[in-house]
Design an enzyme around this catalytic site. Structure first.
Site, PDB file in Angstrom:
ATOM      1  N   THR A  55       0.823  -1.211   0.000  1.00 36.43           N
ATOM      2  CA  THR A  55       0.000   0.000   0.000  1.00 36.43           C
ATOM      3  C   THR A  55       0.853   1.255   0.000  1.00 36.43           C
ATOM      4  OG1 THR A  55      -1.757  -1.203   1.140  1.00 36.43           O
ATOM      5  CG2 THR A  55      -1.853   1.190   1.254  1.00 36.43           C
ATOM      6  N   LYS A  82       3.116 -12.116   7.685  1.00 37.13           N
ATOM      7  CA  LYS A  82       1.913 -11.442   7.207  1.00 37.13           C
ATOM      8  C   LYS A  82       1.454 -12.205   5.978  1.00 37.13           C
ATOM      9  CE  LYS A  82       0.201  -7.297   4.896  1.00 37.13           C
ATOM     10  NZ  LYS A  82       0.565  -6.008   4.249  1.00 37.13           N
ATOM     11  N   TYR A  92       6.676 -11.381   4.705  1.00 42.23           N
ATOM     12  CA  TYR A  92       5.490 -10.813   4.067  1.00 42.23           C
ATOM     13  C   TYR A  92       5.205 -11.646   2.825  1.00 42.23           C
ATOM     14  CZ  TYR A  92       2.629  -7.233   1.648  1.00 42.23           C
ATOM     15  OH  TYR A  92       1.640  -6.561   0.980  1.00 42.23           O
TER      16      TYR A  92
END
Length: 313
Positions: free
Chosen positions: A53, A171, A142
């Protein structure tokens, strides 16, 4: 860095803040400070910067480190700071991770290297290198196969979790919910797992997840944080309220992905005056007119949550 010694405290809604740019494309540190204050006031349980993001692949190493410095200054140890420090290049990953450690980050979020499509053995060696280099810094993998074209397997996560004390979690940004369960089954509940898929944030908590790193927190941080708190309260009424928030967030989740994230979120934040410009760096573009029509409709449907702060949500 007060949470670094106890990464198990990094729980709840960890907001993956967008990187605001000026209209001419420079990193806008004033707007970034404002966004972090907005998150803290709304009750977010932690801050992340430099995940998908945050448009990290469109920034230089120097810009990414400068953004982390601004975030650390604004957060001031009030909540955990979990910056994204990974790159497709190992030297850049080590440089950014070293800067995060020196600046006082509580953990480093390291994306699986993208484009190259490494094997599981190669992924193990990649994370092993990072973990060995920074033994005093908690490392979080991640996993985002939709962007990297590689999926870190539960067995690889278990191997890393077993071999390195500072490899503490992952994540998971995959829509394969079985994958979440298999990771936790392989490693046990002491592994910290956060969801990066908005509509799997609440379901992951039922499996024992640590929380979520959800892009929708950019628009409705209070609602996302409150959803976690209500579920963790554990009584039937609170859990029902958490489920209600989950469903009420659907329009905002759909809004985020009308076109490539974070362009829709930035458009909304600029419209609200939270950032000075909705600029996204190439290869992304601002939402098209067709996209904006959908964004406006979804904002009309779920926008009440963007204006509510904290526990009153």
């Amino acid at each position: 860095m007060k949470f670094r010694s106890d990464p198990s405290a990094i729980r709840g809604s960890i907001a993956p803040v967008v990187t605001p740019f000026t209209a001419d494309g420079a990193v806008d540190h004033d707007s970034l400070r404002g966004l972090i204050r907005f998150q803290l006031e709304a009750g977010s349980h932690g801050i992340s910067l430099g995940g998908s993001t945050g448009e990290p692949s469109a920034q230089s190493v120097t810009e990414r480190i400068a953004g982390m410095r601004t975030a650390v200054e604004e957060i001031g140890d009030r909540v955990p700071f979990l910056p994204g420090t990974g790159s497709h290049k190992l030297d850049e990953t080590l440089e950014i991770t070293a800067a995060a450690r020196e600046l006082g980050a509580d953990a480093a979020l390291v994306i699986t290297p993208y484009y190259a499509r490494p094997t599981q053995e190669a992924l193990y060696r990649w994370y092993a290198t990072v973990a060995r280099e920074f033994p005093d810094l908690p490392i979080v993998a991640y996993n985002v196969p939709s962007r990297t074209a590689v999926d870190i397997a539960p067995e690889t996560v278990k191997r890393l979790f077993t071999d390195f004390e500072n490899f503490v979690g992952v994540k998971e940004t995959t829509k394969d919910f079985e994958h979440f369960s298999r990771v936790l089954h392989a490693c046990g509940r002491s592994l910290l797992v956060w969801s990066g898929i908005e509509l799997l944030c609440l379901p992951l908590l039922a499996l024992g997840g640590a929380g979520f790193v959800s892009a929708v927190a950019n628009l409705a941080p209070g609602a996302v944080a409150r959803m976690y708190e209500l579920w963790e309260a554990g009584d039937p009424d609170s859990m029902d309220q958490a489920r209600e928030l989950h469903y009420r967030l659907h329009p905002l989740v759909d809004l985020l992905f009308v076109e490539t994230n974070p362009a829709p979120a930035k458009w909304v934040l600029a419209r609200q005056g939270r950032i000075a410009s909705a600029f996204v760096r190439p290869p992304l573009v601002s939402p098209t007119e067709t996209g904006l029509a959908k964004i406006r409709a979804l904002l009309a449907e779920g926008g009440d949550l963007t204006e509510q702060i904290g526990a009153d949500t």
